[in-house]
Enzyme design. Structure first.
Site, short mmCIF file in Angstrom:
data_model
loop_
_atom_site.label_atom_id
_atom_site.label_comp_id
_atom_site.label_asym_id
_atom_site.label_seq_id
_atom_site.Cartn_x
_atom_site.Cartn_y
_atom_site.Cartn_z
CB CYS A 32 -5.51 -7.63 0.26
SG CYS A 32 -4.13 -8.33 -0.68
CB CYS A 72 -2.74 -8.25 -5.52
SG CYS A 72 -2.74 -8.96 -3.87
CB CYS A 130 -2.06 -5.56 -2.57
SG CYS A 130 -3.74 -5.33 -3.15
CB CYS A 141 -7.02 -9.43 -2.97
SG CYS A 141 -6.38 -7.89 -3.64
CG ASP A 184 20.02 10.08 5.98
OD1 ASP A 184 21.21 9.73 5.86
OD2 ASP A 184 19.12 9.33 6.40
#
Lengths: 252, 490
Positions: free
Chosen positions: B225, B244, B222, B247, B394
């Site tokens: 939060c 979420c 989130c 929150c 990579d």
């Protein structure tokens, strides 16, 4: 020595697999699992995350990969917590009792004493491998080879930290291509007992099958006594190792 | 008349001409470098000269296709479009494209701009151009040695959009929690959200929804939060109807919604679009009326449903009608190399670019889902992996792709390219039977391609999945064999 490996079990702890799984580090879990299963071993993998407990003495092998800064900070804070079991102490006791650990990049740093960033508070580690890390001025990015007494490891490094090996650990090997621990002293990675740390992504284990088998052998020995792993047809792995090594020399 | 700008445009033109004369290919960025040297403000001036304003398209995946879609829709609707069509999307590439499409007096040959921007270059590009719209399509983990970490990009985007004038409107994928975090500080009326609506649970198609976050997805946290996000429906990587639990933060209700998505194998898709009619920005000229209309897109894969939805949102924001969007997309052809079909020696080759874990996952999902999903992949497929700068040096990212989907099925899988041997090992460890893997050595792509194509029966379709420079190389070989055209002539 057991006559057959079939049915022997191997218990792997994937430390913070949700947070610390950057740059394909889970390829190391895949390589360990496959090469164990191809020998008839039964493998269980337990992902242990933030706020979760680690059963003392249970796991044969711990894997700890790299992560983004935000995740590494959260993981360091979780490792420092004592209210849901002391994971650092659990792993430390396990290593003293012959368990195996492979740690890469951020996981390597957190297996050491601390990581000191440019700005922001120092991240405490769990102090199993006697190394300290601090933010450096440059980022080391590129193919890399570490020559160890048991063979070459080829991978890809991508870090800006400088890691220094203290007297309580041994450098894992000599870096022949790339920066290794710090770009200064020529060392690559570090080890203490059966705990290994280095900066090689790649993923590391799939194209360094000799090292995968070394880790498996040591991990199995903890509960099952000495074992000898039957050889596998490693043509593809050897070709990947050799071409990656040539690429490392060509791009250094 | 701005003498300095004219000098810069002359310099760009001379550089382009020199590159063409010396046959150094498309010459996509060098003219921009010259123009920038001669007039550091050239990009800002050319952007400001676009009377109808500009759209800057950003996102890890699909930005070339999406920008191409918007440009096509606008063009067919009679708007004159300036567009960095070749996909050269760094600051100098964008400048080179605008310079090439302007008079020497600095007047663009178009009234609207459609500018695709590289993730790292997006802050600089939007700061210079001050676009009327910024479309943020998604943020996935890319080849990280090139860009640094995802959070870093999100932070830079957040800072860049915070500095823009109030008349810049953001067109944002509401299904991407990271992007919603990027624009969270802006007033709601400056944002147009688009997103997907889940099908009825009983009718959920495995190709449309995921049971768990793919390994390539970053832990979805989130932005408010830091808690772990949950999903009512998960569509692609970390894109979905998120919330979420800690929150209460949640996906904003989209203004432009995609429903009833139907995938037609490797050929096409359809969806229906609903504009809820709520989107209106402070700029009073921007009102998107309520409408609901079907879209047929001649491109495959769920990721292209997102691209089409994003392009639709942008076109509606430019004031186009649903009818103009529908007809603009109907005849759309894929951007260079994204999905192409060419014929060679009696076989049909479908070429699909793969450039990062999420893109690779989605292409595999599309290919395997093209037939009977339970039977696995039946079509011979070649994976060509390079590790040059534009591919990502990579190749670790191959281990974040869920190749396990290829373990079922009988199709032969060929590997080639500079890091083809890494790809072969990845397939073996994904559970692909070694007898199905044909590993070609690096450096012999022409022989490998011919071997691969000729191993398939005449009349068959085969798939080639190259990384970016491997795609250029493979295409060069195919052009040489008479199978495809030079991309800048398209």
């Amino acid at each position: 020595m057991p006559a057959t490996l079939t049915g022997l079990d191997l218990r792997i702890a994937f430390l913070y697999g949700a947070e610390m799984n950057i740059y394909g580090d889970r390829g190391n879990i895949i390589a360990l699992t496959r090469r164990a299963e191809w020998r008839g071993l039964a493998v269980t993998i337990e992902q242990v995350g933030i706020g979760e407990r680690l059963t003392p003495g249970y796991h044969d092998l711990y894997f700890f990969g790299g992560g983004q800064d935000k995740e590494q900070i959260a993981v360091a804070a979780d490792l420092a917590r004592r209210d849901n079991g002391d994971k650092g102490a659990t792993i430390r006791e396990a290593i003293e009792a012959d368990a195996v650990a492979l740690t890469i990049c951020g996981g390597y740093q957190l297996f050491g004493h601390h990581y000191r960033p440019h700005n922001g508070p120092e991240l405490p580690g769990i102090g199993i491998i006697d190394v300290t890390s601090e933010a450096g001025p440059d980022r080391f990015i590129g193919n890399s080879i570490i020559a160890t007494p048991d063979g070459d490891l080829v991978g890809f490094e991508n870090h800006s930290a400088l890691t220094f090996v203290g007297p309580g650990a041994a450098p894992f090997g000599t870096v022949t291509v790339g920066a290794g621990n710090n770009g200064r002293d020529g060392t690559g990675g570090a080890r203490y007992r059966h705990a290994y740390g280095c900066y090689l992504h790649g993923s590391l284990l799939p194209k360094n099958p000799w090292f995968t088998d070394l880790l498996l052998t040591q991990a199995l020995a903890r509960r099952h006594g000495p074992v000898e792993l039957p050889p596998l047809a490693d043509d593809l792995e050897r070709a990947a190792h050799n071409s990656a090594a040539r690429r490392a020399w060509a791009t250094r | 008349m701005d003498p300095r700008l004219t000098l810069a445009l002359l310099g760009a033109r001379a550089t382009t001409l020199a590159a063409r004369l010396t046959r150094r290919g498309g010459g996509t960025a060098a003219p921009g470098l010259v123009a920038e040297r001669l007039d550091p403000a050239a990009l800002r001036k050319l952007g400001a000269a676009l009377a109808g304003g500009a759209l800057v398209v950003g996102g890890t995946n699909g930005k070339t296709t999406t920008a191409h879609m918007v440009a096509t829709i606008l063009d067919k609707a009679g708007r004159r479009v300036v567009h960095n069509r070749s996909g050269s999307n760094l600051v100098r590439g964008v400048l080179a494209a605008l310079a090439a499409q302007s008079s020497l007096g600095g007047v663009p040959r178009g009234d609207v701009g459609v500018i695709e921007a590289d993730e790292a270059a997006l802050p600089a590009i939007v700061t210079a151009i001050r676009p009327r719209f910024i479309l943020l399509n998604n943020l996935f983990r890319d080849q990280l040695d090139r860009y640094g970490e995802l959070d870093h990009i999100a932070t830079r985007w957040r800072a860049a959009v915070a500095t823009l004038d109030a008349d810049t409107t953001l067109i944002v994928n509401a299904d991407d929690p990271m992007l919603v975090g990027v624009t969270a500080a802006l007033p709601r009326e400056r944002i147009i959200y688009f997103g997907m609506a889940a099908a009825e649970p009983a009718a959920v198609d495995r190709r449309l929804t995921l049971d768990v976050l793919p390994h390539a997805a970053d832990a979805a946290t989130c932005s408010r939060c830091g808690g772990r996000l949950a999903y009512r429906a998960l569509y692609l990587s970390h894109l979905g109807d998120w919330f979420c639990p800690a929150c209460g933060n949640a996906r904003p209700a989209p203004d432009i919604v995609a429903r009833d998505i139907r995938l037609d194998g490797v050929k096409a898709l359809s969806l229906s679009v609903e504009a809820t009619g709520d989107a209106s920005a402070v700029n009073s000229s921007l009102v998107i009326r309520h409408s609901s209309f079907p879209l047929h897109v001649p491109l495959p894969g769920l990721y292209n449903a997102y691209n089409a939805l994003a392009a639709t949102a942008a076109a509606l924001a430019f004031g186009l009608s649903p009818g103009e969007v529908t007809s603009g997309l109907a005849g759309f052809t894929a951007a260079f190399g994204r999905i192409e079909r060419v014929a060679l020696e009696g076989r049909e080759i479908v070429l699909a670019l793969v450039k990062n874990p999420t893109g690779f996952n989605e292409v595999l999902r599309m290919l395997v889902g093209g037939g009977d999903a339970d039977a696995g992949l039946a079509t011979p497929t070649m994976l060509i992996i390079n590790d040059l700068d534009a591919d990502g040096r990579d190749v670790s990212w191959l281990w974040d792709v869920d190749f396990e989907i290829l373990a079922w099925g009988e199709a032969p899988l060929h590997t080639a390219g500079i890091r083809g041997p890494d790809m072969a090992v990845r397939l073996k460890y994904a559970g692909v039977a070694p007898g199905r893997i044909a590993a070609h050595p690096p450096g012999e792509l022409r022989a490998a391609l011919l071997d691969f194509v000729r191993a398939a029966p005449a009349g068959a379709t085969v798939y080639i999945l190259p990384t970016y420079t491997a795609m250029l190389e493979a295409r060069g070989i195919l052009v040489d064999l008479g199978a495809a055209r030079d991309f800048w002539q398209q």
